[in-house]
Design a protein around this motif. Structure first.
Motif, PDB file in Angstrom:
ATOM      1  N   GLY A 137      46.974  22.694  40.802  1.00 44.65           N
ATOM      2  CA  GLY A 137      45.839  23.180  40.222  1.00 44.65           C
ATOM      3  C   GLY A 137      44.723  23.316  41.058  1.00 44.65           C
ATOM      4  O   GLY A 137      43.865  24.301  41.094  1.00 44.65           O
ATOM      5  N   ALA A 138      44.377  22.437  41.868  1.00 42.98           N
ATOM      6  CA  ALA A 138      43.375  22.408  42.651  1.00 42.98           C
ATOM      7  C   ALA A 138      43.437  23.337  43.881  1.00 42.98           C
ATOM      8  O   ALA A 138      42.546  23.997  44.356  1.00 42.98           O
ATOM      9  N   GLN A 139      44.304  23.372  44.169  1.00 46.22           N
ATOM     10  CA  GLN A 139      44.904  24.181  45.629  1.00 46.22           C
ATOM     11  C   GLN A 139      44.649  25.733  44.988  1.00 46.22           C
ATOM     12  O   GLN A 139      44.083  26.609  45.646  1.00 46.22           O
ATOM     13  N   VAL A 140      45.251  26.063  43.842  1.00 50.31           N
ATOM     14  CA  VAL A 140      45.004  27.379  43.191  1.00 50.31           C
ATOM     15  C   VAL A 140      43.425  27.673  43.148  1.00 50.31           C
ATOM     16  O   VAL A 140      42.768  28.846  43.625  1.00 50.31           O
ATOM     17  N   LEU A 141      42.630  26.852  42.433  1.00 47.96           N
ATOM     18  CA  LEU A 141      41.214  27.125  42.453  1.00 47.96           C
ATOM     19  C   LEU A 141      40.574  27.106  43.910  1.00 47.96           C
ATOM     20  O   LEU A 141      39.774  27.874  43.997  1.00 47.96           O
ATOM     21  N   LEU A 142      40.858  26.601  44.879  1.00 49.68           N
ATOM     22  CA  LEU A 142      40.301  26.360  46.174  1.00 49.68           C
ATOM     23  C   LEU A 142      40.572  27.829  46.982  1.00 49.68           C
ATOM     24  O   LEU A 142      39.797  28.403  47.572  1.00 49.68           O
ATOM     25  N   ILE A 143      41.911  28.319  46.607  1.00 49.09           N
ATOM     26  CA  ILE A 143      42.259  29.616  47.188  1.00 49.09           C
ATOM     27  C   ILE A 143      41.634  30.657  46.558  1.00 49.09           C
ATOM     28  O   ILE A 143      41.028  31.750  47.085  1.00 49.09           O
ATOM     29  N   PHE A 144      41.514  30.522  45.248  1.00 50.16           N
ATOM     30  CA  PHE A 144      40.725  31.406  44.262  1.00 50.16           C
ATOM     31  C   PHE A 144      39.215  31.695  44.861  1.00 50.16           C
ATOM     32  O   PHE A 144      38.609  32.714  44.959  1.00 50.16           O
ATOM     33  N   CYS A 161      33.422  35.658  34.097  1.00 49.68           N
ATOM     34  CA  CYS A 161      34.805  35.582  33.933  1.00 49.68           C
ATOM     35  C   CYS A 161      35.601  36.913  34.343  1.00 49.68           C
ATOM     36  O   CYS A 161      36.417  37.140  34.998  1.00 49.68           O
ATOM     37  N   ALA A 162      35.091  38.109  33.423  1.00 51.16           N
ATOM     38  CA  ALA A 162      35.829  39.280  33.555  1.00 51.16           C
ATOM     39  C   ALA A 162      35.911  39.871  34.981  1.00 51.16           C
ATOM     40  O   ALA A 162      37.004  40.438  35.049  1.00 51.16           O
ATOM     41  N   PRO A 163      34.795  39.795  35.649  1.00 47.93           N
ATOM     42  CA  PRO A 163      35.010  40.360  37.074  1.00 47.93           C
ATOM     43  C   PRO A 163      35.972  39.470  38.120  1.00 47.93           C
ATOM     44  O   PRO A 163      36.215  40.081  39.182  1.00 47.93           O
ATOM     45  N   HIS A 164      36.599  38.502  37.691  1.00 48.15           N
ATOM     46  CA  HIS A 164      37.504  37.511  38.547  1.00 48.15           C
ATOM     47  C   HIS A 164      38.666  37.218  38.022  1.00 48.15           C
ATOM     48  O   HIS A 164      39.513  36.606  38.806  1.00 48.15           O
ATOM     49  N   VAL A 165      38.570  36.890  36.702  1.00 44.21           N
ATOM     50  CA  VAL A 165      39.603  36.087  36.292  1.00 44.21           C
ATOM     51  C   VAL A 165      41.162  36.513  36.395  1.00 44.21           C
ATOM     52  O   VAL A 165      42.032  35.982  36.693  1.00 44.21           O
ATOM     53  N   LEU A 166      41.394  37.759  36.528  1.00 44.12           N
ATOM     54  CA  LEU A 166      42.691  38.473  36.941  1.00 44.12           C
ATOM     55  C   LEU A 166      43.114  37.957  38.288  1.00 44.12           C
ATOM     56  O   LEU A 166      44.331  37.735  38.473  1.00 44.12           O
ATOM     57  N   ASP A 167      42.172  37.928  39.197  1.00 46.50           N
ATOM     58  CA  ASP A 167      42.592  37.161  40.564  1.00 46.50           C
ATOM     59  C   ASP A 167      43.219  36.028  40.536  1.00 46.50           C
ATOM     60  O   ASP A 167      43.951  35.714  41.501  1.00 46.50           O
ATOM     61  N   LEU A 168      42.805  35.020  39.345  1.00 41.13           N
ATOM     62  CA  LEU A 168      43.347  33.719  39.219  1.00 41.13           C
ATOM     63  C   LEU A 168      44.781  33.873  39.108  1.00 41.13           C
ATOM     64  O   LEU A 168      45.470  33.014  39.557  1.00 41.13           O
ATOM     65  N   LEU A 169      45.263  34.803  38.304  1.00 48.83           N
ATOM     66  CA  LEU A 169      46.770  35.072  37.950  1.00 48.83           C
ATOM     67  C   LEU A 169      47.400  35.288  39.346  1.00 48.83           C
ATOM     68  O   LEU A 169      48.591  35.001  39.678  1.00 48.83           O
ATOM     69  N   ILE A 170      46.941  36.233  39.987  1.00 44.06           N
ATOM     70  CA  ILE A 170      47.349  36.677  41.425  1.00 44.06           C
ATOM     71  C   ILE A 170      47.553  35.883  42.370  1.00 44.06           C
ATOM     72  O   ILE A 170      48.499  35.455  43.119  1.00 44.06           O
TER      73      ILE A 170
END
Length: 346
Positions: free
Chosen positions: A44-51, A157-166
């Motif tokens: 979880g933390a790694q995904v947020l860091l890479i995001f 949220c809207a300008p970035h959140v889709l990248d969280l899934l990718i």
């Protein structure tokens, strides 16, 4: 009395939901406390860091294949670097020559609680956020009332959140590829092929080996009271089943022995690293190719000329809204606008 009853009926589902959330949070915190930060997964933390790294990469002005390489290749590079750093830190925590002091142990348990919550929440945020993005662009800003009108949603949220899934998909590719490894992957695929091959081989052996044919005929004779057709179905069916059981057992034994050999190879760290690195490259390549294919498919559907009867039914702004959703965040936009398949003129 009626008003009080209505209030209770309205509040009961909310109360049940709050209790469920509370139990889930307590279970996550309990698991994290027991598992500890030094032992639990840090996904979880790694995904947020890479995001966060993708947001920085999006500040680099670029477009076309170069832009795609910068943001997509950079994201994968950041993911690999974060995974390597995490592996080194985990190795350090587990190889400490002496017992940690009390303060460190308490911090280890407390951080483990929050890491367990992150590991659960980040995938939910990624999936839920991506779903909300498409609802926002396809159904309109007033689809969910005040939620889509809030500045926190529209500006952050809207300008970035889709990248969280990718990013979550790419992290899963890196971690899954390295953990599985090339040797394990090849052997697992071969095992699956062998299990399916057992079904065909059993039929061949049943008719080619005379003792199996005789055994099937003997069983058919034992069921002769059921009629000629049914007796032969049962005789050969039972023989076929026994062949499958024996061959599957032999395949599983072979799989177990090869698995032990692979585990011994994994103990040689340079070989394990090379094996995992090769599979990581394969997984990342497949993931990027799938994302490019999906985006190119959507682009193709939106640019194809539809029959008039179909075009009259579809809302006029449907395709433009869908395009806005796919381009809503920097990394997603790179897959859609700077897609290599589109650049090649396919």
């Amino acid at each position: 009395m009626t008003q009080l009853l209505n209030q209770l009926l309205i509040s009961t589902p909310l109360l049940i939901g709050l209790i469920a959330v509370g139990v889930a949070v307590l279970a996550l915190f309990s698991y994290g406390w027991i598992a500890r930060f030094s032992r639990i997964k840090w996904t979880g933390a790694q995904v947020l860091l890479i995001f966060g790294g993708t947001i920085l990469l999006s500040l680099i002005p670029s477009e076309g294949i170069g832009g795609f390489a910068i943001i997509v290749g950079g994201t994968i590079g950041i993911a690999i670097a974060v995974m390597l750093l995490g592996g080194l830190l985990r190795w350090y925590f587990r190889r400490r020559p002496r017992r940690a002091n009390l303060v460190f142990r308490i911090i280890d348990h407390v951080l483990g609680m929050f890491m367990a919550a992150l590991n659960f929440l980040v995938p939910l945020l990624a999936l839920g956020g991506a779903g909300l993005v498409f609802v926002y662009h396809m159904a309109g800003a007033d689809a969910l009332g005040e939620l889509f009108l809030n500045s926190f949603w529209t500006e952050i949220c809207a300008p970035h959140v889709l990248d969280l899934l990718i990013v979550s998909m790419l992290v899963a590719a890196v971690k899954g590829g390295y953990k599985l490894g090339l040797l394990r992957s090849l052997w697992s695929l071969l095992t699956v092929a062998l299990v399916f091959g057992v079904a065909v081989l059993s039929v061949i052996l049943m008719f080619r080996l005379s003792f199996l044919s005789s055994f099937a005929n003997m069983l058919a004779g034992a069921f002769s009271s059921l009629g000629l057709f049914l007796s032969y179905i049962l005789g050969y069916g039972i023989t076929y089943l026994l062949c499958c059981i024996v061959l599957v057992a032999a395949t599983m034994l072979l799989h177990f022995l090869i698995h032990l050999l692979v585990k011994q190879i994994d103990k040689v760290r340079p070989l394990r690293f090379i094996d995992g690195a090769i599979m990581t490259i394969i997984f990342c390549t497949v993931t990027v190719a799938v994302l490019c294919g999906i985006n190119f498919g959507v682009y193709t559907v939106m640019t194809v000329e539809l029959p008039e009867t179909v075009a009259n039914v579809i809302p006029a702004d449907l395709f433009s809204n869908l395009s806005d959703a796919f381009c809503s965040s920097p990394l997603a936009r790179a897959f859609y606008v700077d897609n290599p398949i589109r650049a090649l003129g396919v």
